[in-house]
Design an enzyme around this catalytic site. Structure first.
Site, PDB file in Angstrom:
ATOM      1  N   SER A 252       0.833  -1.214   0.000  1.00  0.00           N
ATOM      2  CA  SER A 252       0.000   0.000   0.000  1.00  0.00           C
ATOM      3  C   SER A 252       0.862   1.255   0.000  1.00  0.00           C
ATOM      4  O   SER A 252       0.537   2.243  -0.674  1.00  0.00           O
ATOM      5  CB  SER A 252      -0.932   0.000   1.211  1.00  0.00           C
ATOM      6  OG  SER A 252      -1.919  -1.000   1.103  1.00  0.00           O
ATOM      7  N   CYS A 360      -4.612 -11.751  -3.785  1.00  0.00           N
ATOM      8  CA  CYS A 360      -4.304 -11.009  -2.569  1.00  0.00           C
ATOM      9  C   CYS A 360      -5.461 -11.015  -1.575  1.00  0.00           C
ATOM     10  O   CYS A 360      -6.565 -10.551  -1.883  1.00  0.00           O
ATOM     11  CB  CYS A 360      -3.936  -9.577  -2.920  1.00  0.00           C
ATOM     12  SG  CYS A 360      -3.630  -8.536  -1.490  1.00  0.00           S
ATOM     13  N   GLU A 369      -7.776   1.981   1.752  1.00  0.00           N
ATOM     14  CA  GLU A 369      -6.726   2.971   2.013  1.00  0.00           C
ATOM     15  C   GLU A 369      -6.523   3.887   0.810  1.00  0.00           C
ATOM     16  O   GLU A 369      -6.401   5.114   0.963  1.00  0.00           O
ATOM     17  CB  GLU A 369      -5.423   2.259   2.370  1.00  0.00           C
ATOM     18  CG  GLU A 369      -5.465   1.555   3.720  1.00  0.00           C
ATOM     19  CD  GLU A 369      -4.257   0.667   3.980  1.00  0.00           C
ATOM     20  OE1 GLU A 369      -4.050   0.281   5.142  1.00  0.00           O
ATOM     21  OE2 GLU A 369      -3.525   0.355   3.013  1.00  0.00           O
TER      22      GLU A 369
END
Length: 411
Positions: A252, A360, A369
């Site tokens: 991320s 994932c 996010e």
């Protein structure tokens, strides 16, 4: 009718990975794109001289990633290792991540974590992630200019989020961020990578010990409870926690930073993201940037357990397979005008999170996010701009995960 690859001199087999074109930091390497057009399933040569297959087309990649004759077990002879550290880890017989286990054991372990990453449970985190994002932006605005967006937002935000989820003290973030970065670089020795892995594993193991004595409302406590009832060994729980800790912040963080660069280089698309209050537009922008950038740029790795006929070729049992999703994500007959960043594009068929049973697990968290950051950063700092030239940015060509080491910005 299928054919095996004819005898070819080593000089005719291209090296992998391949360099990106100068001045084109977002696009896949041009030689890899040519292979997709001319030889979509062919051989490449890795760092150790091995010559696994590389599959570059979207449909072939999906077929291989969903085929259980393709194993992720990196202890099997012929597995196409990314670097010497991965090979040495396999030789040592280190506790494998469940990412490197095949079903049914993979499925058993994955089920223990899947409940924590349901869309409903992750969506409940949105107010907290929004609050964290605003706090980090407040601190950046109050600090000096230019600021390094990697250190002020892209790295600390997912680190804090995963610490909250796991129940890990955030004050330890410098330690695990550094060790994770070492473990994911290609230019470190196997000894350095091993030392980083051992340090992280011991750290998470110690956290599991604490949760066994004093559990909390967090994911490591759930893993500790599994240890207590015998569903997991202590080492298995620590390995799973380590995977979540590393993957939860590293991917991320790189995606936040690299997508900021991409949007700043495409002001028309940035304006759409900045000015919208439609969550569907932000969700579409996330998928398009995931497609466009594909930060897992060195490909998923597999080894054939049986002969597999695909794309007019036969991959023999025991042969390695490299599956670089950046070529699938830039395939023109799947994503028209793939070199164009278009946040209104329906890019949901992208391969950035993989495909099949090993795709994932944390993608709902990553999406959340990214949506929050895109919907906040450019609205709060509408004059945000690079504080250096694009070609001077330190891109992570040497890492398993693509991104930038630092991102100087001003406003």
């Amino acid at each position: 009718m299928t054919n095996t690859l004819p005898d070819t001199s080593t000089e005719a087999i291209p090296d992998f990975p391949m360099p990106r074109a100068a001045g084109c930091p977002f696009s896949p390497p041009p030689q890899l794109r040519r292979l997709q057009a001319e030889q979509p399933l062919t051989r490449v040569r890795l760092w150790d001289g091995s010559t696994p297959w590389v599959a570059t087309r979207h449909d072939d990649q999906r077929a291989l990633l969903s085929d259980q004759r393709c194993s992720v077990d990196l202890t099997r002879p012929g597995f196409p290792y990314m670097n010497p550290a991965f090979r040495e880890s396999a030789k040592r017989g280190s506790q494998p991540s469940f990412l490197n286990l095949d079903d049914p054991e993979h499925a058993r372990l994955r089920r223990m974590l899947s409940g924590a990453f349901t869309i409903k449970r992750i969506e409940a985190l949105r107010p907290a992630v929004q609050r964290m994002t605003d706090d980090f932006i407040d601190a950046m605005l109050a600090g000096p200019k230019p600021a390094d967006l990697v250190r002020t937002l892209a790295l600390p935000l997912p680190s804090l989020v995963i610490c909250e989820l796991l129940g890990v003290p955030y004050e330890d973030h410098d330690f695990f961020q550094h060790q994770s970065e070492v473990g994911l670089r290609h230019d470190v020795t196997p000894e350095e990578a091993s030392a980083a892995h051992v340090a992280l594993l011991e750290y998470v193991s110690g956290q599991i010990d604490k949760k066994l004595v004093q559990p909390g409302d967090d994911l490591l406590s759930e893993l500790a409870a599994r240890v207590r009832v015998g569903d997991l060994t202590h080492r298995q729980a620590a390995s799973m926690g380590l995977l979540l800790l590393g993957a939860g912040h590293e991917t991320s963080a790189n995606m936040i930073a690299l997508s900021t660069v991409a949007l700043l280089e495409h002001p028309d698309q940035l304006a759409i993201v900045r000015d919208t209050d439609d969550p569907k537009v932000l969700a579409s922008a996330v998928d398009e940037l995931l497609r466009y950038l594909t930060i897992i740029h060195l490909g998923n790795r597999r080894i054939a357990l049986e002969d597999i006929e695909i794309g007019g070729r036969t991959i023999r049992a025991g042969e390695g397979i490299v599956i670089p999703s950046n070529t699938a994500n830039w395939q023109a007959d799947v994503f028209p005008d793939p070199d164009k960043l278009d946040v209104h594009r329906d890019a949901r068929r992208h391969m950035a999170f993989g495909f099949g049973i090993h795709q994932c697990l944390g993608q709902p968290l990553a999406r959340l996010e990214l949506q929050v950051v895109y919907g906040t950063l450019f609205r709060r700092i509408p004059t945000l701009r690079l504080a250096t030239d694009l070609e001077k940015l330190p891109f992570k060509d040497d890492g398993v995960v693509y991104g930038v080491y630092e991102l100087p910005v001003t406003w």
